[in-house]
Design a protein around this motif. Structure first.
Motif, PDB file in Angstrom:
ATOM      1  N   GLU A 219       4.679   5.928  22.409  1.00  6.94           N
ATOM      2  CA  GLU A 219       4.129   6.649  21.256  1.00  6.94           C
ATOM      3  C   GLU A 219       4.662   6.024  19.973  1.00  6.94           C
ATOM      4  OE1 GLU A 219       4.257  11.180  19.400  1.00  6.94           O
ATOM      5  OE2 GLU A 219       4.744  10.828  21.511  1.00  6.94           O
ATOM      6  N   ALA A 220       3.768   5.733  19.037  1.00  8.69           N
ATOM      7  CA  ALA A 220       4.166   5.116  17.769  1.00  8.69           C
ATOM      8  C   ALA A 220       3.298   5.670  16.654  1.00  8.69           C
ATOM      9  CB  ALA A 220       4.032   3.594  17.837  1.00  8.69           C
ATOM     10  N   THR A 221       3.846   5.664  15.440  1.00 13.42           N
ATOM     11  CA  THR A 221       3.046   6.109  14.307  1.00 13.42           C
ATOM     12  C   THR A 221       2.117   5.014  13.819  1.00 13.42           C
ATOM     13  OG1 THR A 221       4.841   5.462  12.815  1.00 13.42           O
ATOM     14  CG2 THR A 221       4.779   7.757  13.538  1.00 13.42           C
ATOM     15  N   ASP A 222       2.454   3.749  14.132  1.00 11.62           N
ATOM     16  CA  ASP A 222       1.618   2.629  13.706  1.00 11.62           C
ATOM     17  C   ASP A 222       1.095   1.897  14.945  1.00 11.62           C
ATOM     18  OD1 ASP A 222       0.342   0.741  12.066  1.00 11.62           O
ATOM     19  OD2 ASP A 222       1.959   0.804  10.602  1.00 11.62           O
ATOM     20  N   SER A 223       0.740   0.637  14.802  1.00  6.20           N
ATOM     21  CA  SER A 223       0.067  -0.081  15.875  1.00  6.20           C
ATOM     22  C   SER A 223       0.991  -0.394  17.053  1.00  6.20           C
ATOM     23  CB  SER A 223      -0.537  -1.383  15.342  1.00  6.20           C
ATOM     24  OG  SER A 223      -1.554  -1.108  14.402  1.00  6.20           O
ATOM     25  N   ILE A 224       0.370  -0.556  18.230  1.00  2.00           N
ATOM     26  CA  ILE A 224       1.083  -0.878  19.464  1.00  2.00           C
ATOM     27  C   ILE A 224       0.464  -2.151  20.032  1.00  2.00           C
ATOM     28  CG2 ILE A 224       1.660  -0.107  21.791  1.00  2.00           C
ATOM     29  CD1 ILE A 224       1.394   2.776  20.747  1.00  2.00           C
ATOM     30  N   TYR A 225       1.320  -3.147  20.331  1.00  3.96           N
ATOM     31  CA  TYR A 225       0.877  -4.438  20.858  1.00  3.96           C
ATOM     32  C   TYR A 225       1.498  -4.627  22.236  1.00  3.96           C
ATOM     33  CZ  TYR A 225       0.066  -5.019  15.857  1.00  3.96           C
ATOM     34  OH  TYR A 225      -0.330  -4.841  14.555  1.00  3.96           O
ATOM     35  N   ILE A 226       0.658  -4.739  23.255  1.00  2.00           N
ATOM     36  CA  ILE A 226       1.132  -4.871  24.633  1.00  2.00           C
ATOM     37  C   ILE A 226       0.590  -6.172  25.194  1.00  2.00           C
ATOM     38  CG2 ILE A 226       1.149  -3.829  26.933  1.00  2.00           C
ATOM     39  CD1 ILE A 226       0.626  -1.110  25.489  1.00  2.00           C
ATOM     40  N   TYR A 227       1.498  -7.080  25.589  1.00  2.91           N
ATOM     41  CA  TYR A 227       1.069  -8.393  26.079  1.00  2.91           C
ATOM     42  C   TYR A 227       0.727  -8.394  27.562  1.00  2.91           C
ATOM     43  CZ  TYR A 227       2.514 -10.401  21.655  1.00  2.91           C
ATOM     44  OH  TYR A 227       2.626 -10.706  20.329  1.00  2.91           O
ATOM     45  N   GLY A 228       1.107  -7.358  28.280  1.00  3.80           N
ATOM     46  CA  GLY A 228       0.850  -7.299  29.714  1.00  3.80           C
ATOM     47  C   GLY A 228      -0.255  -6.322  30.048  1.00  3.80           C
ATOM     48  N   THR A 229      -0.005  -5.521  31.097  1.00  4.55           N
ATOM     49  CA  THR A 229      -0.984  -4.573  31.621  1.00  4.55           C
ATOM     50  C   THR A 229      -0.448  -3.157  31.488  1.00  4.55           C
ATOM     51  OG1 THR A 229      -1.805  -6.206  33.200  1.00  4.55           O
ATOM     52  CG2 THR A 229      -2.291  -3.908  33.678  1.00  4.55           C
ATOM     53  N   VAL A 230      -1.339  -2.217  31.233  1.00  2.36           N
ATOM     54  CA  VAL A 230      -0.975  -0.804  31.221  1.00  2.36           C
ATOM     55  C   VAL A 230      -1.403  -0.200  32.548  1.00  2.36           C
ATOM     56  CG1 VAL A 230      -1.405   1.436  30.142  1.00  2.36           C
ATOM     57  CG2 VAL A 230      -1.151  -0.606  28.714  1.00  2.36           C
ATOM     58  N   GLU A 231      -0.455   0.430  33.230  1.00  4.15           N
ATOM     59  CA  GLU A 231      -0.770   1.084  34.484  1.00  4.15           C
ATOM     60  C   GLU A 231      -1.129   2.548  34.219  1.00  4.15           C
ATOM     61  OE1 GLU A 231       2.549   0.302  37.046  1.00  4.15           O
ATOM     62  OE2 GLU A 231       2.169  -1.863  37.101  1.00  4.15           O
ATOM     63  N   ALA A 232      -0.787   3.449  35.120  1.00  7.33           N
ATOM     64  CA  ALA A 232      -1.101   4.870  34.930  1.00  7.33           C
ATOM     65  C   ALA A 232      -0.110   5.462  33.932  1.00  7.33           C
ATOM     66  CB  ALA A 232      -1.037   5.603  36.265  1.00  7.33           C
ATOM     67  N   ALA A 233      -0.264   5.071  32.673  1.00  3.47           N
ATOM     68  CA  ALA A 233       0.670   5.439  31.614  1.00  3.47           C
ATOM     69  C   ALA A 233      -0.084   6.053  30.448  1.00  3.47           C
ATOM     70  CB  ALA A 233       1.448   4.199  31.158  1.00  3.47           C
ATOM     71  N   GLU A 234       0.663   6.574  29.483  1.00  5.39           N
ATOM     72  CA  GLU A 234       0.070   7.162  28.282  1.00  5.39           C
ATOM     73  C   GLU A 234       0.497   6.352  27.072  1.00  5.39           C
ATOM     74  OE1 GLU A 234       1.305  11.235  28.232  1.00  5.39           O
ATOM     75  OE2 GLU A 234      -0.251  11.839  29.641  1.00  5.39           O
ATOM     76  N   ILE A 235      -0.489   5.937  26.262  1.00  4.13           N
ATOM     77  CA  ILE A 235      -0.240   5.132  25.064  1.00  4.13           C
ATOM     78  C   ILE A 235      -0.868   5.851  23.878  1.00  4.13           C
ATOM     79  CG2 ILE A 235      -0.372   2.841  24.036  1.00  4.13           C
ATOM     80  CD1 ILE A 235       0.923   2.787  26.780  1.00  4.13           C
ATOM     81  N   TYR A 236      -0.043   6.172  22.860  1.00  7.27           N
ATOM     82  CA  TYR A 236      -0.536   6.898  21.694  1.00  7.27           C
ATOM     83  C   TYR A 236      -0.115   6.196  20.407  1.00  7.27           C
ATOM     84  CZ  TYR A 236      -1.294  10.713  24.997  1.00  7.27           C
ATOM     85  OH  TYR A 236      -1.721  11.459  26.052  1.00  7.27           O
ATOM     86  N   SER A 237      -1.088   5.919  19.550  1.00  6.23           N
ATOM     87  CA  SER A 237      -0.810   5.405  18.208  1.00  6.23           C
ATOM     88  C   SER A 237      -1.411   6.392  17.211  1.00  6.23           C
ATOM     89  CB  SER A 237      -1.423   4.015  18.004  1.00  6.23           C
ATOM     90  OG  SER A 237      -1.358   3.645  16.646  1.00  6.23           O
ATOM     91  N   LYS A 238      -0.558   6.968  16.358  1.00  6.24           N
ATOM     92  CA  LYS A 238      -1.028   8.020  15.454  1.00  6.24           C
ATOM     93  C   LYS A 238      -2.014   7.494  14.431  1.00  6.24           C
ATOM     94  CE  LYS A 238       0.566  11.601  12.272  1.00  6.24           C
ATOM     95  NZ  LYS A 238       1.732  12.244  11.634  1.00  6.24           N
ATOM     96  N   SER A 239      -1.685   6.378  13.762  1.00  6.52           N
ATOM     97  CA  SER A 239      -2.549   5.900  12.680  1.00  6.52           C
ATOM     98  C   SER A 239      -2.903   4.429  12.809  1.00  6.52           C
ATOM     99  CB  SER A 239      -1.870   6.130  11.318  1.00  6.52           C
ATOM    100  OG  SER A 239      -0.626   5.464  11.260  1.00  6.52           O
ATOM    101  N   GLY A 240      -2.405   3.750  13.831  1.00  7.86           N
ATOM    102  CA  GLY A 240      -2.666   2.327  13.987  1.00  7.86           C
ATOM    103  C   GLY A 240      -3.615   2.027  15.130  1.00  7.86           C
ATOM    104  N   SER A 241      -3.663   0.752  15.497  1.00  9.53           N
ATOM    105  CA  SER A 241      -4.508   0.287  16.587  1.00  9.53           C
ATOM    106  C   SER A 241      -3.661   0.014  17.821  1.00  9.53           C
ATOM    107  CB  SER A 241      -5.246  -0.996  16.183  1.00  9.53           C
ATOM    108  OG  SER A 241      -6.111  -0.751  15.091  1.00  9.53           O
ATOM    109  N   ILE A 242      -4.329  -0.106  18.953  1.00  4.67           N
ATOM    110  CA  ILE A 242      -3.674  -0.472  20.210  1.00  4.67           C
ATOM    111  C   ILE A 242      -4.311  -1.758  20.710  1.00  4.67           C
ATOM    112  CG2 ILE A 242      -3.227   0.196  22.600  1.00  4.67           C
ATOM    113  CD1 ILE A 242      -3.269   3.110  21.681  1.00  4.67           C
ATOM    114  N   PHE A 243      -3.468  -2.789  20.938  1.00  6.20           N
ATOM    115  CA  PHE A 243      -3.927  -4.066  21.462  1.00  6.20           C
ATOM    116  C   PHE A 243      -3.271  -4.294  22.819  1.00  6.20           C
ATOM    117  CE2 PHE A 243      -3.878  -4.347  16.835  1.00  6.20           C
ATOM    118  CZ  PHE A 243      -5.174  -4.742  16.569  1.00  6.20           C
TER     119      PHE A 243
END
Length: 466
Positions: A219-243
């Motif tokens: 969980e982040a207030t701004d953008s989240i950058y993930i270079y790998g894979t997301v499994e059965a997880a939760e990803i939250y960006s309040k005001s940014g983008s998710i890559f």
């Protein structure tokens, strides 16, 4: 060149006024004495840089001379430019690109420098003022002013009291944006998000070099950058983008929520809600997508198969459905997705906080219960604490139940209004694909080639694309 003559004395002044040369033609009684020579120099305007020693030698010798240098001007000494002395390795142009929105593109990050609050970034070595020059006639020669060098202050930086040193005002990553140093508040995880890191919650941006493993939350207030894979997880960006560089293998438990947009390689068995566009490089399979912008899959496989895709500003893909006739739903709506998803994010955040609080209370109560078993009794103070814990646990459970109901209510609430947009399928439309616009629905047949599906009044229309 200026020329002055008087009774056997000739004075030459160079064009730039930096040299005065003396010629004397007389001999014996006709040879001028020192006072006469000085008088001639004064009349010629030579006032600066006279060589008194040479003058006396000439006068004492009493012989004719030809263009002997008798005075020299003083050249101006230019000021030296100030220069920046870097304490960090960010002056290279091999840095993240900064978009027009001021955000860094960390998908191709190649160089940045992590800093802590109050770390030195750079110092300014001040320039010098220089020294004014003067011609032999006393005219000043102005100093050539050096180019001014200023400290490139930017976001989240601070200057020292003397204005010569730049420091980081926050923990984050230092980089150049144009000619400014900025500090972006970023939390960098060099590996996976797993049991070694626990859940991640950060006020700023997050970079994850590896995967996000099943059961974890970022969980982040701004953008989240993930270079790998997301499994059965939760990803939250309040005001940014998710890559997400690879993609999402959700196992029907992955939840992605972004206050801006989502870009990822592929999407499988996941639920996605974003305020703006969803851009997928390969495919989306058995996933539920909600977008306040467009849903776009126009590269590589470009297929959406199974699940439900809801968008506000249009859907554009290559292939819809599959040869096995998997039910695939598309919906165009004008729901206020941004506001709803913000409310959902807040409800989820409250739920997480309350669950963490509950876990702490239960652990404390279990400790006291265990202590009572070991000691066979507790002090009055301990018993009062145990009673308070039971009441607090009851209240927190009620709060969790309320937050769960609120989140569920927001998630299922939809407000459909007719969108003036189109579903574009560029290559192939399979059977068992439905397109809903407002309360009107289209049931597909197999169509090879590109089609646009849209609503006109109360009619659902299908048009072949050129």
């Amino acid at each position: 060149m200026k020329l002055y003559r008087s009774e056997g004395i000739t004075i030459h002044i160079s064009r730039d006024g930096m040299l005065a040369k003396l010629s004397i033609s007389g001999r014996g009684k006709t040879y001028p004495d020192l006072s006469e020579i000085k008088s001639a120099l004064d009349t010629a305007g030579v006032k600066f840089g006279l060589d008194s020693t040479v003058l006396e030698e000439i006068s004492n010798r009493g012989e004719p001379i030809n263009e002997v240098t008798i005075a020299r001007g003083q050249a101006q000494v230019p000021g030296e430019e100030g220069r920046i002395i870097w304490a960090l390795n960010i002056a290279s142009r091999n840095i993240p690109k900064i978009g027009t929105d001021g955000k860094a593109d960390f998908r191709h990050l190649s160089q940045y420098e992590a800093v802590k609050k109050d770390d030195e970034i750079l110092s300014l070595l001040p320039g010098t003022q220089g020294v004014q020059g003067q011609t032999v006639t006393g005219l000043p020669i102005q100093v050539t002013k050096p180019k001014m060098v200023s400290i490139p202050t930017g976001k989240n930086t601070r200057l020292s009291e003397d204005g010569l040193t730049l420091y980081s005002a926050v923990d984050g990553v230092a980089m150049l944006k144009g000619e400014e140093v900025i500090i972006d508040t970023i939390y960098h995880i060099p590996g996976d998000v797993d049991f070694s890191t626990g859940n991640v919650k950060y006020q700023g941006s997050v970079i994850i070099d590896g995967d996000v493993r099943s059961g974890f939350r970022v969980e982040a207030t701004d953008s989240i950058y993930i270079y790998g894979t997301v499994e059965a997880a939760e990803i939250y960006s309040k005001s940014g983008s998710i890559f997400i560089q690879n993609g999402i293998l959700g196992r029907n438990r992955a939840r992605i929520l972004a206050g801006d947009k989502l870009e990822c390689g592929f999407l499988q068995d996941a639920t996605v809600s974003v305020k703006n566009d969803v851009i997928i490089k390969h495919y989306a399979i058995n996933s539920n997508i909600t977008s306040g912008g467009k849903v776009i899959l126009i590269k590589n496989e470009g297929v959406i198969r199974g699940g439900k895709t809801v968008a506000e500003k249009g859907i554009e893909i290559l292939v819809a459905g599959s040869e096995r006739n998997v039910l695939t739903e598309f919906v165009l709506t004008r729901s206020d997705i941004g506001e709803e998803q913000s409310m959902l994010w807040q409800a989820k955040t409250r739920l997480t906080d309350e669950q963490e609080k509950l876990n702490m209370l239960i652990k404390r109560m279990e400790f006291l219960e265990l202590l009572r078993q070991r000691l066979h009794s507790l002090s009055d103070e301990r018993m009062q604490e145990l009673e308070r814990l039971r009441k607090d646990i009851s209240e927190v459970k009620k709060s969790i139940s309320k937050a769960e109901q609120e989140a569920e209510g927001i998630a299922i609430e939809t407000v459909e209004r007719f969108p003036e947009n189109i579903v574009k399928i560029r290559k192939k439309l399979h059977r068992k694909v439905t397109v809903t616009i407002g309360y009107k629905k289209y049931f597909s047949t197999t169509i090879d080639g590109g089609v646009s599906i849209y609503r006109q009044g109360d009619e659902m229309l299908v048009r072949t694309m050129d």
